[in-house]
Design an enzyme around this catalytic site. Structure first.
Site, PDB file in Angstrom:
ATOM      1  N   GLU A  93       1.049   4.004  17.283  1.00  0.00           N
ATOM      2  CA  GLU A  93       1.686   5.236  16.825  1.00  0.00           C
ATOM      3  C   GLU A  93       0.677   6.351  16.587  1.00  0.00           C
ATOM      4  O   GLU A  93      -0.455   6.105  16.185  1.00  0.00           O
ATOM      5  CB  GLU A  93       2.441   4.965  15.515  1.00  0.00           C
ATOM      6  CG  GLU A  93       3.658   4.119  15.753  1.00  0.00           C
ATOM      7  CD  GLU A  93       4.327   3.637  14.479  1.00  0.00           C
ATOM      8  OE1 GLU A  93       5.533   3.400  14.511  1.00  0.00           O
ATOM      9  OE2 GLU A  93       3.645   3.484  13.451  1.00  0.00           O
ATOM     10  N   CYS A 106      -2.686  12.882  14.185  1.00  0.00           N
ATOM     11  CA  CYS A 106      -3.325  11.712  13.580  1.00  0.00           C
ATOM     12  C   CYS A 106      -3.173  10.572  14.591  1.00  0.00           C
ATOM     13  O   CYS A 106      -2.054  10.168  14.909  1.00  0.00           O
ATOM     14  CB  CYS A 106      -2.605  11.402  12.267  1.00  0.00           C
ATOM     15  SG  CYS A 106      -3.167   9.911  11.471  1.00  0.00           S
ATOM     16  N   CYS A 113      -4.743  -3.881  12.410  1.00  0.00           N
ATOM     17  CA  CYS A 113      -6.040  -3.655  11.757  1.00  0.00           C
ATOM     18  C   CYS A 113      -6.442  -4.936  11.040  1.00  0.00           C
ATOM     19  O   CYS A 113      -5.611  -5.628  10.459  1.00  0.00           O
ATOM     20  CB  CYS A 113      -5.931  -2.511  10.745  1.00  0.00           C
ATOM     21  SG  CYS A 113      -7.516  -2.109   9.963  1.00  0.00           S
ATOM     22  N   CYS A 117      -6.470  -3.850   3.878  1.00  0.00           N
ATOM     23  CA  CYS A 117      -6.256  -3.075   2.647  1.00  0.00           C
ATOM     24  C   CYS A 117      -4.848  -3.394   2.122  1.00  0.00           C
ATOM     25  O   CYS A 117      -3.876  -3.386   2.881  1.00  0.00           O
ATOM     26  CB  CYS A 117      -6.396  -1.576   2.915  1.00  0.00           C
ATOM     27  SG  CYS A 117      -7.996  -1.165   3.622  1.00  0.00           S
ATOM     28  N   CYS A 120      -1.576  -1.116   2.626  1.00  0.00           N
ATOM     29  CA  CYS A 120      -1.359  -0.536   3.951  1.00  0.00           C
ATOM     30  C   CYS A 120      -0.497  -1.440   4.828  1.00  0.00           C
ATOM     31  O   CYS A 120      -0.792  -2.627   4.979  1.00  0.00           O
ATOM     32  CB  CYS A 120      -2.720  -0.308   4.604  1.00  0.00           C
ATOM     33  SG  CYS A 120      -2.607   0.219   6.314  1.00  0.00           S
ATOM     34  N   CYS A 335       0.862   8.201   5.305  1.00  0.00           N
ATOM     35  CA  CYS A 335      -0.369   7.453   5.204  1.00  0.00           C
ATOM     36  C   CYS A 335      -0.109   5.989   4.817  1.00  0.00           C
ATOM     37  O   CYS A 335       0.586   5.725   3.851  1.00  0.00           O
ATOM     38  CB  CYS A 335      -1.200   8.139   4.131  1.00  0.00           C
ATOM     39  SG  CYS A 335      -2.913   7.895   4.366  1.00  0.00           S
TER      40      CYS A 335
HETATM   41 FE1  SF4 Z   1      -6.847  -0.715   8.260  1.00  0.00          FE
HETATM   42 FE2  SF4 Z   1      -4.844   0.213   6.779  1.00  0.00          FE
HETATM   43 FE3  SF4 Z   1      -7.216  -0.277   5.654  1.00  0.00          FE
HETATM   44 FE4  SF4 Z   1      -6.920   1.813   7.348  1.00  0.00          FE
HETATM   45  S1  SF4 Z   1      -5.945   1.555   5.342  1.00  0.00           S
HETATM   46  S2  SF4 Z   1      -8.628   0.306   7.299  1.00  0.00           S
HETATM   47  S3  SF4 Z   1      -5.430   0.920   8.818  1.00  0.00           S
HETATM   48  S4  SF4 Z   1      -5.844  -1.826   6.586  1.00  0.00           S
END
Ligand code: SF4
Length: 352
Positions: A93, A106, A113, A117, A120, A335
């Protein structure tokens, strides 16, 4: 048999080498780049400034592949989320964020990923794979050509799905495609890389690209950052801030620290004071973002009062602390909400 290379993955120098194998002059590589990035060519046959014989021979040794726009949705606040389908079927995306007279794109650097985190949605998926240079820069070339907002995109942030510095080589190559005069010609002042804090790569990026740097910070101390962002166990705050301090920032550029406010986790007045002390001496601004809930998320959005109090403490200590409006919440474009999954409803129609 090896697959023919996608010419959109190649740098100018690599295209020069490729066409040298056909006995062609170097300057022809610039002509090809111009067709790809300014002319929007999707096949060699469209490159009519090249001889027919050369075009046919190019078709024999290379391909032209771009990500395809699968779906675009518009949020109530005007933010657009664009779902791309890659050659192997994976979905990624990009988000288009409206400004007063321009748009910010963006874009993603990985499918999924690995950084984990906790706040996220992308991080919950794990890493599917790194994007190729053509897939990173290709989001921009496609947005430019196939969305009404395309010509008015003035800023690019590498802050979509994935950690750009965990896919360093492809990200750097894509940045060169976005910023070189034979590519899309964006100024490096208009390109921002956002990272969770892969310290050795920050130093490398500063030497090799000199684009703007944003750090996803989200906690004022190691204890909480370790909990929220596993990367902090490897690269703790002291190392991260040293790398930030050393990052080259010509002119009046400032580092950006992104701080997602989560109720009861990192949003108290004491946290704001601790944050102000932590960043003292760094030429920086702070983007405060209220946590965007997503299905199954563990955290809550703070109250408007808690957010304003947090911001005021930073302002009182002479920081530029901007409360970022959360764009595209209703379509999960904000975000930390990108998932690369096709929703059931359709937005504006996909490209032809
Ligand atoms: Fe990965 Fe999400 Fe952390 Fe960004 S915020 S590094 S996309 S886990």
């Amino acid at each position: 048999m090896t697959a023919k290379p996608n010419i959109r993955d190649l740098s100018l120098e690599e295209i020069e080498t490729l066409i040298a194998s056909l006995g062609k002059e170097k300057y022809r590589a610039r002509q090809i780049m111009k067709w790809l990035y300014s002319g929007g060519a999707t096949s060699f046959s469209e490159m009519t400034t090249l001889s027919r014989e050369f075009r046919t021979r190019m078709e024999g040794i290379a391909r032209i592949i771009e990500p395809a726009i699968d779906l675009a949705q518009t949020a109530r606040d005007g933010t657009k989320k664009v779902l791309f389908r890659l050659e192997d079927g994976l979905l990624i995306e990009s988000v288009l964020i409206p400004g007063r007279n321009h748009w910010t794109a963006c874009i993603s650097t990985q499918a999924g990923c690995a950084m984990g985190c906790r706040f996220c949605l992308t991080g919950r998926q794990g890493l599917k794979r790194n994007l190729l240079p053509s897939e990173i820069a290709g989001q921009m070339t496609m947005l430019r050509r196939h969305t009404p907002e395309g010509p008015r995109i003035k800023n690019i942030v590498l802050m979509g799905m994935g950690e750009p510095l965990a896919n360093y080589d492809h990200t750097l190559k894509a940045i060169r495609m976005l910023t070189s005069d034979h590519g899309l010609g964006f100024s490096n002042r208009k390109v921002t890389v956002s990272t969770c804090g892969i310290v050795p790569r920050i130093a490398q990026l500063g030497k090799e690209a000199c684009v703007n740097l944003a750090i996803s910070l989200n906690a004022p101390d190691d204890r909480r950052r370790n909990q929220l962002m596993p990367v902090n166990r490897k690269y703790p705050l002291a190392d991260l801030l040293r790398a930030c301090n050393d990052y080259p920032m010509p002119g009046r550029r400032m580092l950006t620290f992104e701080y997602i406010l989560m109720a009861g986790v990192n949003d108290s007045p004491t946290d704001a004071e601790q944050l102000a002390r932590l960043l003292r001496g760094l030429r920086c601004k702070l983007n405060l973002i209220a946590f965007n809930a997503f299905p199954g998320s563990d955290y809550r959005t703070p109250t408007p009062e808690a957010i304003s109090a947090f911001q005021q403490i930073l302002l009182d200590r002479h920081y530029t602390a901007i409360l970022r409006a959360s764009h595209g919440r209703d379509i999960l474009a904000a975000c930390g909400q990108l998932s690369g999954e096709a929703p059931s409803g359709r937005g504006f129609p996909p490209q032809e």
